[in-house]
Design a protein around this motif. Sequence first.
Motif, PDB file in Angstrom:
ATOM      1  N   GLY A  17       0.818  -1.196   0.000  1.00 34.31           N
ATOM      2  CA  GLY A  17       0.000   0.000   0.000  1.00 34.31           C
ATOM      3  C   GLY A  17       0.840   1.229   0.000  1.00 34.31           C
ATOM      4  O   GLY A  17       2.054   1.195   0.142  1.00 34.31           O
ATOM      5  N   GLY A  18       0.167   2.370  -0.193  1.00 32.18           N
ATOM      6  CA  GLY A  18       0.852   3.644  -0.197  1.00 32.18           C
ATOM      7  C   GLY A  18       1.166   4.103   1.191  1.00 32.18           C
ATOM      8  O   GLY A  18       0.855   3.461   2.186  1.00 32.18           O
ATOM      9  N   PRO A  19       1.764   5.246   1.258  1.00 40.06           N
ATOM     10  CA  PRO A  19       2.140   5.784   2.560  1.00 40.06           C
ATOM     11  C   PRO A  19       0.958   5.995   3.474  1.00 40.06           C
ATOM     12  O   PRO A  19       1.024   5.693   4.659  1.00 40.06           O
ATOM     13  N   ASP A  20      -0.134   6.504   2.926  1.00 36.49           N
ATOM     14  CA  ASP A  20      -1.288   6.770   3.782  1.00 36.49           C
ATOM     15  C   ASP A  20      -1.867   5.476   4.322  1.00 36.49           C
ATOM     16  O   ASP A  20      -2.233   5.375   5.496  1.00 36.49           O
ATOM     17  N   ASN A  21      -1.961   4.478   3.456  1.00 35.24           N
ATOM     18  CA  ASN A  21      -2.484   3.206   3.936  1.00 35.24           C
ATOM     19  C   ASN A  21      -1.560   2.562   4.962  1.00 35.24           C
ATOM     20  O   ASN A  21      -2.010   1.884   5.880  1.00 35.24           O
ATOM     21  N   ALA A  22      -0.267   2.723   4.769  1.00 38.18           N
ATOM     22  CA  ALA A  22       0.679   2.130   5.733  1.00 38.18           C
ATOM     23  C   ALA A  22       0.510   2.738   7.107  1.00 38.18           C
ATOM     24  O   ALA A  22       0.712   2.082   8.115  1.00 38.18           O
ATOM     25  N   ARG A  23       0.135   3.999   7.167  1.00 40.23           N
ATOM     26  CA  ARG A  23      -0.039   4.636   8.479  1.00 40.23           C
ATOM     27  C   ARG A  23      -1.447   4.412   9.028  1.00 40.23           C
ATOM     28  O   ARG A  23      -1.768   4.925  10.103  1.00 40.23           O
ATOM     29  N   GLY A  24      -2.227   3.711   8.336  1.00 45.05           N
ATOM     30  CA  GLY A  24      -3.586   3.483   8.809  1.00 45.05           C
ATOM     31  C   GLY A  24      -4.445   4.734   8.742  1.00 45.05           C
ATOM     32  O   GLY A  24      -5.316   4.947   9.573  1.00 45.05           O
ATOM     33  N   ARG A  25      -4.254   5.536   7.721  1.00 47.07           N
ATOM     34  CA  ARG A  25      -4.974   6.803   7.628  1.00 47.07           C
ATOM     35  C   ARG A  25      -6.408   6.541   7.161  1.00 47.07           C
ATOM     36  O   ARG A  25      -6.660   5.768   6.252  1.00 47.07           O
ATOM     37  N   ARG A  26      -7.357   7.240   7.816  1.00 51.54           N
ATOM     38  CA  ARG A  26      -8.752   7.129   7.434  1.00 51.54           C
ATOM     39  C   ARG A  26      -8.998   7.947   6.167  1.00 51.54           C
ATOM     40  O   ARG A  26      -8.320   8.948   5.925  1.00 51.54           O
ATOM     41  N   PRO A  27      -9.987   7.593   5.401  1.00 49.80           N
ATOM     42  CA  PRO A  27     -10.258   8.350   4.152  1.00 49.80           C
ATOM     43  C   PRO A  27     -10.636   9.784   4.415  1.00 49.80           C
ATOM     44  O   PRO A  27     -10.340  10.668   3.604  1.00 49.80           O
ATOM     45  N   ASP A  28     -11.358  10.035   5.563  1.00 47.96           N
ATOM     46  CA  ASP A  28     -11.811  11.401   5.823  1.00 47.96           C
ATOM     47  C   ASP A  28     -10.779  12.219   6.580  1.00 47.96           C
ATOM     48  O   ASP A  28     -11.062  13.331   7.030  1.00 47.96           O
ATOM     49  N   GLU A  29      -9.574  11.657   6.814  1.00 45.71           N
ATOM     50  CA  GLU A  29      -8.552  12.389   7.572  1.00 45.71           C
ATOM     51  C   GLU A  29      -8.008  13.510   6.706  1.00 45.71           C
ATOM     52  O   GLU A  29      -7.666  13.304   5.552  1.00 45.71           O
ATOM     53  N   PRO A  30      -7.927  14.753   7.281  1.00 52.50           N
ATOM     54  CA  PRO A  30      -7.441  15.876   6.480  1.00 52.50           C
ATOM     55  C   PRO A  30      -5.977  15.695   6.130  1.00 52.50           C
ATOM     56  O   PRO A  30      -5.219  15.028   6.833  1.00 52.50           O
ATOM     57  N   ASP A  31      -5.570  16.328   5.068  1.00 47.01           N
ATOM     58  CA  ASP A  31      -4.182  16.264   4.624  1.00 47.01           C
ATOM     59  C   ASP A  31      -3.290  17.064   5.572  1.00 47.01           C
ATOM     60  O   ASP A  31      -3.670  18.110   6.095  1.00 47.01           O
ATOM     61  N   GLY A  32      -2.074  16.529   5.786  1.00 43.62           N
ATOM     62  CA  GLY A  32      -1.082  17.244   6.608  1.00 43.62           C
ATOM     63  C   GLY A  32      -1.345  17.203   8.106  1.00 43.62           C
ATOM     64  O   GLY A  32      -0.808  18.022   8.842  1.00 43.62           O
ATOM     65  N   LEU A  33      -2.198  16.243   8.589  1.00 43.41           N
ATOM     66  CA  LEU A  33      -2.500  16.185  10.016  1.00 43.41           C
ATOM     67  C   LEU A  33      -1.268  15.838  10.839  1.00 43.41           C
ATOM     68  O   LEU A  33      -1.012  16.428  11.886  1.00 43.41           O
ATOM     69  N   ASP A  34      -0.487  14.854  10.348  1.00 40.46           N
ATOM     70  CA  ASP A  34       0.705  14.459  11.101  1.00 40.46           C
ATOM     71  C   ASP A  34       1.660  15.625  11.270  1.00 40.46           C
ATOM     72  O   ASP A  34       2.209  15.861  12.355  1.00 40.46           O
ATOM     73  N   GLU A  35       1.868  16.357  10.168  1.00 40.46           N
ATOM     74  CA  GLU A  35       2.793  17.477  10.258  1.00 40.46           C
ATOM     75  C   GLU A  35       2.261  18.565  11.183  1.00 40.46           C
ATOM     76  O   GLU A  35       3.014  19.208  11.925  1.00 40.46           O
ATOM     77  N   ALA A  36       0.934  18.753  11.179  1.00 39.83           N
ATOM     78  CA  ALA A  36       0.349  19.783  12.050  1.00 39.83           C
ATOM     79  C   ALA A  36       0.496  19.411  13.523  1.00 39.83           C
ATOM     80  O   ALA A  36       0.819  20.246  14.375  1.00 39.83           O
ATOM     81  N   VAL A  37       0.240  18.116  13.839  1.00 40.37           N
ATOM     82  CA  VAL A  37       0.389  17.672  15.218  1.00 40.37           C
ATOM     83  C   VAL A  37       1.835  17.805  15.666  1.00 40.37           C
ATOM     84  O   VAL A  37       2.149  18.279  16.770  1.00 40.37           O
ATOM     85  N   LEU A  38       2.767  17.367  14.806  1.00 31.46           N
ATOM     86  CA  LEU A  38       4.184  17.451  15.154  1.00 31.46           C
ATOM     87  C   LEU A  38       4.617  18.893  15.345  1.00 31.46           C
ATOM     88  O   LEU A  38       5.371  19.224  16.280  1.00 31.46           O
ATOM     89  N   ASP A  39       4.126  19.773  14.519  1.00 33.98           N
ATOM     90  CA  ASP A  39       4.479  21.182  14.637  1.00 33.98           C
ATOM     91  C   ASP A  39       3.926  21.775  15.938  1.00 33.98           C
ATOM     92  O   ASP A  39       4.587  22.558  16.620  1.00 33.98           O
TER      93      ASP A  39
END
Length: 687
Positions: A17-39
């Motif tokens: 799978g792609g990167p999003d699937n590997a992280r278990g990302r939901r379809p409705d998850e907004p883009d850039g959430l990981d980076e926003a949380v880390l920031d």
Amino acid sequence: MPSPQSPESDGTPVEGGGPDNARGRRPDEPDGLDEAVLDAVFTQSAVGLHVLDRDLRVVRVNTVAAGMRGVPQEQVVGLPASEAYAPFADGVDESVLRDVLATGRPRREVLLRGRPPGDPDREHVFSTSTFRLTDRRGRTIGVVTTAVDVTQRERAEGRLRLLHAVRERIGQSLDVLRIVQDLADVTVPGFADSAVVALTDDVLRGEDPHLSPRIVAPLLRCAATAGSDGAGVLPRVGTILLPGLFGERLPGEPTLLPTESEGRALPTVLVASFTVRGRLLGAVVFHRRPTTSQFEREDLLLAADITARTATCLENSLRFSREHIVMTALQSWPRKQPETTRNALEVSQRHRHEGHGAGSWCDVIPLSSARVALVAGRVEQSGVSAVATMSQLRTAVHTLAALDLEPHELLARLHLTTRRLAREQRELSDVEEPSAGCAIAVHDPVSGLLDIARAGNCFLAITRPDGSVEPEPVPVGSLLGADGPPFPSRTYILQPGSTVCLASRSTGASSLPVEALTRALSHPRQPTESMADALERLLGPEEVLLVARTQRLPEDHVAAWDLPADPAAVADARRLAGRCLEGWGTPADRFTVELVVSELVTNAIRYGAPPIALRLVRQPHLLTCEVEDASMTAPYLRHARESDEGGRGLYICASLTDSWGTRYTASGKTVWAAVGLPQPESDRRGG
């Protein structure tokens, strides 16, 4: 903001799978959430985050975190951990980081102390936790450490521990110097770098303190010190401390005194006073070096608790000192032997006094007809209540002894008194009910008889003139106030020069070893003072000792006649008494003696039963007239009316003599009256 990448990571997606699937990302998850949380975590969180690579070099830190505030990120990024965190006193243990890096086992709640660059004047405590970082393929890329400032929590816990130590240690002793030294020792170095405790002279003397002055600080005397102030030598114990050490005015509450250090005023001196109900007991000054954390408001509250505890202990010590004075006054042994007993016994007394107030007592009580009672006892409890009970029991013994009771009968009456005192104390308070041990020995110097009785395990021994010792002439009896009578008793006939030893001893006491006492008593020719000195070393705390050497009255000091139960014998008794006084040359009023003898013989003939006997006993200060008969009927004093033809006999005897009484024997009773003899002028003056 991108997260840190390991140099070995090539960014290739994980198979399946792609990167999003590997992280278990939901379809409705907004883009850039990981980076926003880390920031947000790195820029806004109060929890310190420190990311290190596999070589333990700093990759990234959040500078808003406690411990790194005010430090530009570029100053620490790229530095080894040991160099980047050098300002911390304990440094960084790289072995812990390498262990987490190698094993993956996190290390949580590790405390780290130091002075961070953002606040170099105060020591901080950080709780750190370290976790291993892995990439998406599970490869180790470094470690992340979180740091939380727990300085206030640790200081609060430290204050609680110190307060617990203060309450555990201060107050174990009733010595004022020990109390204040414990205060200094328990607060240094946990609370201060040095402590100086001073007390008023009234407290050091054990007196009541005066009201605390409100104008200037009083002169105090150094009583205890601990630690080092870093500037000079602490004052010596006993020196007078000038008021300047505690400020211009001694504060009523703990106060901070700022000191100058490198041009800055630092709160490194804390002053507090010991006061109880407005009375000043002393003061204490705590000092911290400028390199140590300064005092805070919470430290003032802690100092208030410490000084309050110390002041209470000091007041208890002063109260104990006053009670000790009272106990010493009530229990002032040995007492002087009465002059009227010297013809019957040579007595030496000892008391091993240690201020515990165990309630031990001993007495030498003169009785009728030259007889003497020896008494030794001990209240089982301790303290002022025990000494008060001892005084009451001692008074009761004197009162009962005046009734000429036999020793075992006297103990039975004393047992009832002890039970009554126990009931009164139980009603008034929850103190332990009193019980006591007591030994009584009554010696008759005319016949040589020794009547003894024993309650409890008070020591009682008899030494014969040949050196043989009988250490247990009567068995151990029950305590006064416990099971009660009958109490063991026995009668001996002693030769002149015999020694009677009585000593108080508590129940189950290991003191007064019988073998050692027997060896010390087996020297009948030793003076009683020397024998008492040898026995005193064997006494336990608060025990008393009586050593008495028996004597006999000379034969020419006693005169006795048998009389018929005939009223005509009254005149013969008067003549016999008058001739005896002439033969003795006794300076007694002959008319008084003949009148007393006449009344006593008349009562025995009229109300008693034969056989009847008259006896005169002469002592240096006293002449005793006795009439014995076989009746158990007790005479009593009455006031006759004008029309009565009789009933004035005992009233006349009581008016003309110093004392009178009745004592009972197995064969009847003896009514006696004592006439005081005039003494030479030198004796009246004590010459």
